[in-house]
Design an enzyme around this catalytic site. Structure first.
Site, short mmCIF file in Angstrom:
data_model
loop_
_atom_site.label_atom_id
_atom_site.label_comp_id
_atom_site.label_asym_id
_atom_site.label_seq_id
_atom_site.Cartn_x
_atom_site.Cartn_y
_atom_site.Cartn_z
N LYS A 59 0.51 -15.28 -6.02
CA LYS A 59 1.79 -15.53 -6.70
C LYS A 59 1.77 -16.96 -7.27
CE LYS A 59 3.42 -12.11 -3.51
NZ LYS A 59 2.95 -10.95 -4.29
N SER A 115 11.05 -10.15 -0.85
CA SER A 115 10.42 -9.98 -2.16
C SER A 115 11.27 -9.25 -3.19
CB SER A 115 9.08 -9.27 -2.00
OG SER A 115 9.23 -8.07 -1.28
N HIS A 161 6.47 -15.29 -0.99
CA HIS A 161 7.30 -15.68 -2.14
C HIS A 161 7.93 -17.05 -1.97
CE1 HIS A 161 6.94 -11.78 -4.11
NE2 HIS A 161 6.84 -11.32 -2.87
C1 LIG Z 1 6.07 -10.51 1.08
C2 LIG Z 1 4.64 -10.17 0.75
N1 LIG Z 1 3.71 -10.25 1.71
C3 LIG Z 1 2.43 -9.95 1.45
C4 LIG Z 1 2.01 -9.57 0.20
C5 LIG Z 1 0.57 -9.22 -0.04
O1 LIG Z 1 -0.04 -10.23 -0.77
P1 LIG Z 1 -1.34 -9.99 -1.67
O2 LIG Z 1 -0.88 -9.50 -2.99
O3 LIG Z 1 -1.95 -11.35 -1.74
O4 LIG Z 1 -2.20 -9.02 -0.96
C6 LIG Z 1 2.94 -9.49 -0.82
C7 LIG Z 1 2.52 -9.06 -2.18
O5 LIG Z 1 3.17 -8.39 -2.90
C8 LIG Z 1 4.30 -9.80 -0.55
O6 LIG Z 1 5.23 -9.71 -1.51
#
Ligand SMILES: Cc1ncc(COP(=O)(O)O)c(C=O)c1O
Length: 399
Positions: free
Chosen positions: A243, A184, A212
């Protein structure tokens, strides 16, 4: 006497930034059209979001969300297990399973809950997980919640992964390799082919957090596993709707057998209310829009190419990212805050990434691009960054 939280290091740091007018968090957005936002009455080009496909403001997507509210109301007021299961949830799960090329998909209320619930369910006391050192915080928290043991391997380093497999997996009942598909902060892509090769050699499960990658990578955004043509080799594939899918919620997919287990044991699924109807309809409409409109992905990758080349030409170090996330190396934490502030004053919204999210001395500005960005807005961003580089002496190499 009770000890106050006010003296804690984190509050001291926040106060120091506020005092110097450099606090970059919780900026209140007053209006948005997706690729631009209004803050304190001033328009800013948004290059700090994860709205990669720009679908939050797509008319068909918005209409689907409104219709779902009209038909089902604003919330489900309960867990899928009990009173919160709509036919909409089940239809979306079937659609997602077909899209991802997996037997079954389960939707959770957030991506974070998808990771917390699934990993804590599948990594029991006799199991272990091998964990990329740059995995998302939700996986770190899931590893704390799971009764199994966690071992870290160096970021995207397949020798380090093999060392950990060799040293540990024979002592456990199950081994699960867990990594982000697209990381990310730096936007780099997991070496999934090698992960799968090693998983086969050591009889391990593969778990990919593709928050992502979903919507972006592969054919029509089917994700990192599709990008490598390896969907059938990934045991657990996680995605989020916060996203590319313009809403909130998460998805876990895999075999019928594994998904049935997750559905009956993931506590964040069982003991939390289900995704609201408008969110479910939003995701479903996004899938329909992606299916029929190729220009969305064409525009996204054209904008990414434009920005990547533009930053290179100016002389920024951008970590060789091959995804819509383009990090700009800054180095010092305080400087990253100052640069963010400078950009904000000039109408560019982006976010600094500082320690502990990155190692000390490796602060960066995370920028990311959307299918819906207009070329003139992107050119404006490059012009502002060019001035910032000169005026603030931003380094061209990582040191
Ligand atoms: C790599 C990754 N996994 C999980 C999440 C968590 O997702 P959510 O925002 O839907 O809770 C994020 C969110 O920033 C993320 O970037």
């Amino acid at each position: 006497m009770r000890k106050s939280y006010a003296g804690s290091k984190i509050i001291q740091k926040a106060d120091m930034l506020r005092k110097h007018n450099l606090y970059p968090f919780f900026r209140a957005i007053e209006a948005s059209d997706g690729s631009t936002v209004t803050i304190s009455g001033k328009k800013q080009v948004m290059i700090g979001s994860n709205n990669y496909l720009g679908l939050t403001h797509h008319p068909e997507v918005q209409e689907a969300a409104i219709k779902a509210i009209e038909k089902y109301g604003t919330g489900c007021t309960g867990s899928r297990f009990l009173n919160g299961n709509l036919n909409l949830h089940e239809e979306l799960e079937e659609k997602l399973a077909r899209y991802l090329g997996h037997e079954q998909a389960i939707v959770f209320s957030t991506g974070m809950q998808t990771n917390l619930g699934t990993l804590s369910a599948i990594c029991g006391p006799k199991d272990c997980m091998l964990f990329d050192s740059e995995n998302h915080a939700s996986i770190l928290d899931a590893s704390r919640l799971a009764f199994g043991t966690t071992f870290k391997f160096k970021h995207n380093d397949m020798d380090s992964l093999e060392e950990q497999l060799e040293a540990n997996c024979s002592r456990f009942q199950r081994t699960i390799i867990v990594a982000d598909g697209v990381f990310s902060m730096t936007g780099d892509i997991l070496n999934l082919p090698k992960v799968i090769e090693l998983a086969k050699k050591y009889d391990a499960f593969v778990y990919v957090d593709d928050a992502h990658g979903l919507g972006v990578m592969g054919n029509k955004g089917r994700g990192t596993m599709d990008h490598f043509g390896l969907a059938d080799q990934v045991d657990f594939n996680m995605g989020t709707f916060s996203k590319s899918f313009a809403s909130i919620g998460g998805v876990m997919s895999g075999t019928k057998e594994n998904m049935d287990y997750v559905k009956h044991s993931a506590r964040s699924f069982m003991f939390s209310a289900s995704m609201p109807p408008s969110a479910v309809a939003t995701v479903s409409a996004c899938l329909d829009v992606i299916e029929k409109d190729d220009t969305i992905h064409e525009n996204l990758w054209e904008n990414v190419r434009f920005m990547r080349e533009g930053f290179k030409e100016i002389g920024f170090y951008t970590y060789e990212s091959k995804t819509p996330i383009i990090p700009i190396f800054i180095g010092d934490d305080l400087k990253a805050m100052q640069v963010t502030n400078y950009l904000m004053e000039q109408g560019v919204f982006c976010t600094p990434v500082i320690t502990p999210a990155v190692p000390k001395g490796e602060a960066l500005i995370r920028t990311s691009y959307m299918a819906s960005h207009k070329k003139e807005d992107l050119q404006y961003v490059l012009d502002v960054f060019k001035r910032a580089k000169k005026e603030m002496e931003i380094p061209s190499i990582m040191h």
